[in-house]
Design an enzyme around this catalytic site. Structure first.
Site, PDB file in Angstrom:
ATOM      1  N   GLY A 137      64.199  60.061 -85.206  1.00 29.32           N
ATOM      2  CA  GLY A 137      63.743  58.948 -86.024  1.00 29.32           C
ATOM      3  C   GLY A 137      64.525  58.825 -87.311  1.00 29.32           C
ATOM      4  O   GLY A 137      64.039  58.263 -88.289  1.00 29.32           O
ATOM      5  N   GLY A 138      65.767  59.351 -87.313  1.00 28.85           N
ATOM      6  CA  GLY A 138      66.619  59.220 -88.483  1.00 28.85           C
ATOM      7  C   GLY A 138      66.092  59.921 -89.714  1.00 28.85           C
ATOM      8  O   GLY A 138      66.425  59.531 -90.842  1.00 28.85           O
ATOM      9  N   SER A 223      68.195  63.519 -81.334  1.00 28.00           N
ATOM     10  CA  SER A 223      68.740  62.718 -82.428  1.00 28.00           C
ATOM     11  C   SER A 223      68.659  63.497 -83.745  1.00 28.00           C
ATOM     12  O   SER A 223      69.271  64.547 -83.870  1.00 28.00           O
ATOM     13  CB  SER A 223      68.024  61.373 -82.495  1.00 28.00           C
ATOM     14  OG  SER A 223      68.711  60.457 -83.297  1.00 28.00           O
TER      15      SER A 223
END
Length: 534
Positions: A137-138, A223
């Site tokens: 989610g960055g 991520s």
């Protein structure tokens, strides 16, 4: 109750428009009616969970004290003991972020909790392998509860844990005043990483009571969570808190838009403080701690304060630099990427169906003077639509943020294989991210697509029989890796890479295949992108 949704998140990051397609499964925070009242004694006290089918769940287990008031922007401290039995039957609030998540409580600073999944009937002393997963989610959004360990735990006799960690400005703020507060005057920021370490310490101290083996812990992440795994592997930790690692589409290389210098973090932090109304540099920290959370979220918008920063004891070097110099925990690693990481991103410019003019417009915007070279490598005539040519270029290169097949698998995997035992994979399901959208655009397997096969009981949309079989195979590989350090499913032998050569296991419906390193590189034009500096 299970509710599914797909969210495409677009936000500015370091002055660049970032488009990430994220598919998640949401499990609502309601307490199910079926509950066994299963109880486990931890160091903090008794915890009561619930049983749903073949899995026992312990939801919202605190691994650290709430990081509120003076604990805002400090290393997490141990949770307080429970005076009464803790009823761990509801999912915790997501860590505070700029948007609410459907079916969850409002985001909160009080968010440092775990969700634990284990096979029903498990007892203390069973010594099951443990996998703890850090969501993506960055570093700015999402929640651990948007993933679950139901299928992985139930089908493979293991414990799966999902961990929250601080996000956005609450997890990643760098300030000189905060530097002075840190132990040994190491750098500020990276509080989210400190949360992850605290969750691992809690697991080390307590997981035996759940039937887990604290000497057999695997860390995994997608991520931004993959960046966390890279960071923890390269951090100089005094404790041995994990024995294996899984990096799923982790932007750990030099092209990552989610890792900055400490100086950049300090500059971002000073701009944030001024925007929040704190104008005296020597009082930034105390002033910001007195502000309500909502005001800080508002002030942080558009400043990019959701990045890890290089500096201090935890991340003394960028992860890729540490890996290439051999400064890494030499533990078994799975590393991989999805075939179509950013396939849909260019559609905002190209449209679909796309025109040649809009295709060239996208290339010029994304690659500047290199656009003609990219156009020659990805000619629209070789694709069924120019939008797919643009999507291929974005997915392979990682433009603009490092989310790409070549950096996340070939570059990172090649570097890891030179220093530790490394197993590489590619997910290539033509409908791994769902059926074609309303325009007919075929999504392929975009960024985070593997989540629907590994960490959700029911992914967005129905699974085909072949996809259910693919999910089972992937879960078995992950589970055997967590158990032994070598992923095995029984159908295909998955050999480790040999210093950047060897084979990649390509997961696909209808049967997985081994693909040679050179062939995979050629298919994704990785030599081309490497020569261009991507």
């Amino acid at each position: 109750m299970l509710n599914e949704f797909s969210a495409s998140i677009s936000k500015p990051l370091l002055g660049i428009a970032l488009a990430m397609a994220i598919t998640v499964t949401i499990v609502t925070a309601d307490t199910p009616s079926e509950s066994s009242g299963v109880v486990v004694r931890t160091r903090q006290g008794l915890i009561e969970g619930l049983t749903l089918g073949k899995v026992e769940q312990f939801r919202g287990v605190p691994y650290a004290a709430p990081p509120l008031a003076d604990l805002r922007w400090r290393a997490p401290i141990a949770p307080k003991p429970y005076s009464n039995t803790l009823h761990a039957t509801k999912f915790p609030a997501p860590c505070i972020q700029s948007r609410a998540l459907p079916d969850f409580p409002a985001p909160s600073e009080d968010c440092l909790y775990l969700n634990i999944y284990r096979p029903a009937g498990s007892k203390e002393g069973k010594k099951m392998p443990v996998l703890i997963y850090f969501h993506g989610g960055g570093f700015a959004g999402n929640t651990a509860s948007a993933r679950d360990g139901v299928e992985l735990a139930a089908g493979n006799d293991m414990i799966v844990i999902m961990a929250n960690y601080r996000l956005g400005v609450f997890g990643w703020l760098g300030l000189s005043g905060l530097d002075a507060e840190t132990a040994n005057h190491s750098s500020s920021g990276n509080y989210g990483f400190l949360d992850m370490l605290a969750s691992l310490r809690w697991v080390h101290d307590n997981i035996a009571a759940f039937g887990g083996d604290r000497e057999n812990v695997t860390i995994a992440g997608t991520s931004a969570g993959g960046i966390a795994v890279c960071t923890l592997m390269t951090a100089h930790l005094q404790e041995r808190l994990f024995q294996r690692a899984i990096i799923e589409s982790g932007e750990c290389t030099g092209t990552s838009g989610f890792i900055v210098s400490h100086q950049t973090a300090l500059l971002q932090g000073a701009k944030f403080a001024a925007k929040a109304g704190c104008t005296v540099p020597g009082e930034f920290a105390s002033c910001l701690r007195s502000e309500p959370a909502a005001a800080l979220v508002s002030a942080s918008e558009g400043l990019g304060i959701s990045t890890a920063n290089v500096g201090g004891n935890l991340m003394s070097k960028a992860p890729m630099e540490a890996i290439e110099s051999g400064e890494i925990d030499r533990i078994p690693v799975i590393v991989g990427a999805n075939h179509d990481e950013q396939k849909r991103g260019p559609v905002e410019t190209t449209g679909f169906p796309a025109t040649e003019q809009n295709f060239q417009k996208y290339l010029k915007n994304a690659f500047g003077p290199l656009a003609p070279l990219v156009s020659a490598a990805y000619p629209p005539s070789a694709f069924t639509d120019p939008a797919y040519a643009a999507g291929g270029a974005a997915s392979d290169s990682g433009i603009p943020n490092g989310i790409g097949f070549c950096p996340m698998l070939m570059e990172l995997g090649g570097a890891l294989a030179k220093v530790t035992q490394t197993f590489a994979y590619e997910l290539n399901d033509p409908r791994g991210s769902g059926v074609p959208d309303a325009t007919g655009f075929e999504l392929g397997s975009m960024h985070t697509a593997e989540i629907g096969f590994l960490y959700t009981e029911k992914p967005t949309g129905p699974r085909t029989t072949e996809q259910m079989q693919l999910a089972t195979r992937m879960q078995h590989y992950w589970a055997t890796f967590a158990r032994t350090g070598h992923p095995k499913d029984g159908a295909i032998e998955w050999p480790a890479l040999q210093s950047g050569s060897g084979n990649i296991l390509r997961f696909q419906p209808g049967g997985d295949v081994m693909v040679g390193w050179s062939k995979a590189s050629a298919e994704h034009h990785c030599d081309f992108w490497s020569k261009l500096g991507y």
